[in-house]
Design a protein around this motif. Structure first.
Motif, PDB file in Angstrom:
ATOM      1  N   UNK A 127      -9.886  41.187  13.515  1.00 30.41           N
ATOM      2  CA  UNK A 127     -10.674  40.047  14.000  1.00 30.41           C
ATOM      3  C   UNK A 127     -11.440  39.397  12.857  1.00 30.41           C
ATOM      4  N   UNK A 128     -11.986  40.222  11.969  1.00 31.40           N
ATOM      5  CA  UNK A 128     -12.741  39.697  10.830  1.00 31.40           C
ATOM      6  C   UNK A 128     -11.846  38.904   9.884  1.00 31.40           C
ATOM      7  N   UNK A 129     -10.606  39.373   9.746  1.00 35.71           N
ATOM      8  CA  UNK A 129      -9.661  38.677   8.873  1.00 35.71           C
ATOM      9  C   UNK A 129      -9.134  37.409   9.521  1.00 35.71           C
ATOM     10  N   UNK A 130      -9.404  37.257  10.812  1.00 36.98           N
ATOM     11  CA  UNK A 130      -8.933  36.064  11.513  1.00 36.98           C
ATOM     12  C   UNK A 130      -7.440  36.077  11.748  1.00 36.98           C
ATOM     13  N   UNK A 131      -6.844  37.266  11.765  1.00 36.16           N
ATOM     14  CA  UNK A 131      -5.403  37.343  11.978  1.00 36.16           C
ATOM     15  C   UNK A 131      -5.078  36.957  13.415  1.00 36.16           C
ATOM     16  N   UNK A 132      -4.106  36.093  13.547  1.00 35.65           N
ATOM     17  CA  UNK A 132      -3.665  35.675  14.872  1.00 35.65           C
ATOM     18  C   UNK A 132      -2.180  35.942  15.005  1.00 35.65           C
ATOM     19  N   UNK A 133      -1.716  35.879  16.223  1.00 39.20           N
ATOM     20  CA  UNK A 133      -0.303  36.140  16.464  1.00 39.20           C
ATOM     21  C   UNK A 133       0.602  35.071  15.860  1.00 39.20           C
ATOM     22  N   UNK A 134       0.062  33.923  15.550  1.00 41.72           N
ATOM     23  CA  UNK A 134       0.878  32.870  14.954  1.00 41.72           C
ATOM     24  C   UNK A 134       1.095  33.102  13.462  1.00 41.72           C
ATOM     25  N   UNK A 135       0.368  34.077  12.883  1.00 42.76           N
ATOM     26  CA  UNK A 135       0.432  34.304  11.444  1.00 42.76           C
ATOM     27  C   UNK A 135       1.755  34.885  10.975  1.00 42.76           C
ATOM     28  N   UNK A 136       2.486  35.572  11.855  1.00 45.49           N
ATOM     29  CA  UNK A 136       3.709  36.234  11.447  1.00 45.49           C
ATOM     30  C   UNK A 136       4.803  35.984  12.462  1.00 45.49           C
ATOM     31  N   UNK A 137       6.047  36.178  12.006  1.00 43.44           N
ATOM     32  CA  UNK A 137       7.129  36.080  12.966  1.00 43.44           C
ATOM     33  C   UNK A 137       7.064  37.297  13.891  1.00 43.44           C
ATOM     34  N   UNK A 138       7.610  37.205  15.088  1.00 43.47           N
ATOM     35  CA  UNK A 138       7.470  38.272  16.084  1.00 43.47           C
ATOM     36  C   UNK A 138       7.988  39.636  15.616  1.00 43.47           C
ATOM     37  N   UNK A 139       9.092  39.670  14.888  1.00 45.48           N
ATOM     38  CA  UNK A 139       9.626  40.951  14.416  1.00 45.48           C
ATOM     39  C   UNK A 139       8.673  41.604  13.422  1.00 45.48           C
ATOM     40  N   UNK A 140       8.185  40.846  12.475  1.00 43.43           N
ATOM     41  CA  UNK A 140       7.249  41.379  11.484  1.00 43.43           C
ATOM     42  C   UNK A 140       5.948  41.813  12.152  1.00 43.43           C
TER      43      UNK A 140
END
Length: 149
Positions: A75-88
């Motif tokens: 959450x702190x890094x702001x990682x979202x599901x859009x950041x990577x392709x689904x497999x990765x």
């Protein structure tokens, strides 16, 4: 076609004296917290690789604490599901969940050098070789691995 049996099926609980069962004896947290040694197996032949990982179980307070820290970190890094392709994203999810359960290891080498056990190194290793994360996850989730009679 054989006739169906009408005999009652044996009750699996009949052998247990349920009136004498103290549920506190089924507290899995202490064994899960203590951890257990898991032998890493070859992904194809299932032969032991000479690598031992100390894994804590899903009922361990430390595992749940590690999961909370992981969620806070993401959450702190702001990682979202859009950041990577689904497999990765799925590979990273498995790697992180398994890394939360590894307390230590022996015999792990990466690119010809001993790899110290840390959360970061576990995520790197498990994301590069997802079959390791799968073995750790399977071991972590089998409560019998941590149940001390």
């Amino acid at each position: 076609m054989a006739p169906r049996s009408t005999a009652p099926k044996p009750d699996a609980t009949a052998a247990l004296d349920l009136a004498a069962l103290d549920l506190a004896s089924l507290d899995l947290a202490p064994g899960a917290e203590a951890g257990a040694a898991m032998q890493l197996l070859h992904p194809v032949s299932a032969e032991p690789l000479g690598i031992t990982m100390t894994v804590i179980g899903q009922d361990a307070p430390t595992y749940r604490k590690n999961l909370r820290k992981l969620r806070d970190m993401l959450a702190k890094q702001g990682e979202t599901e859009e950041d990577e392709d689904p497999d990765r994203r799925e590979v990273m999810r498995l790697a992180r969940l398994s890394a939360c359960a590894v307390r230590g290891w022996a015999g792990v080498q990466w690119n010809g050098e001993a790899l110290p056990c840390s959360f970061e190194n576990a995520v790197t290793l498990f994301s590069a070789l997802p079959w390791i994360a799968e073995q750790v996850g399977f071991f972590r989730d089998r409560r019998a691995n941590f149940f001390k009679v």
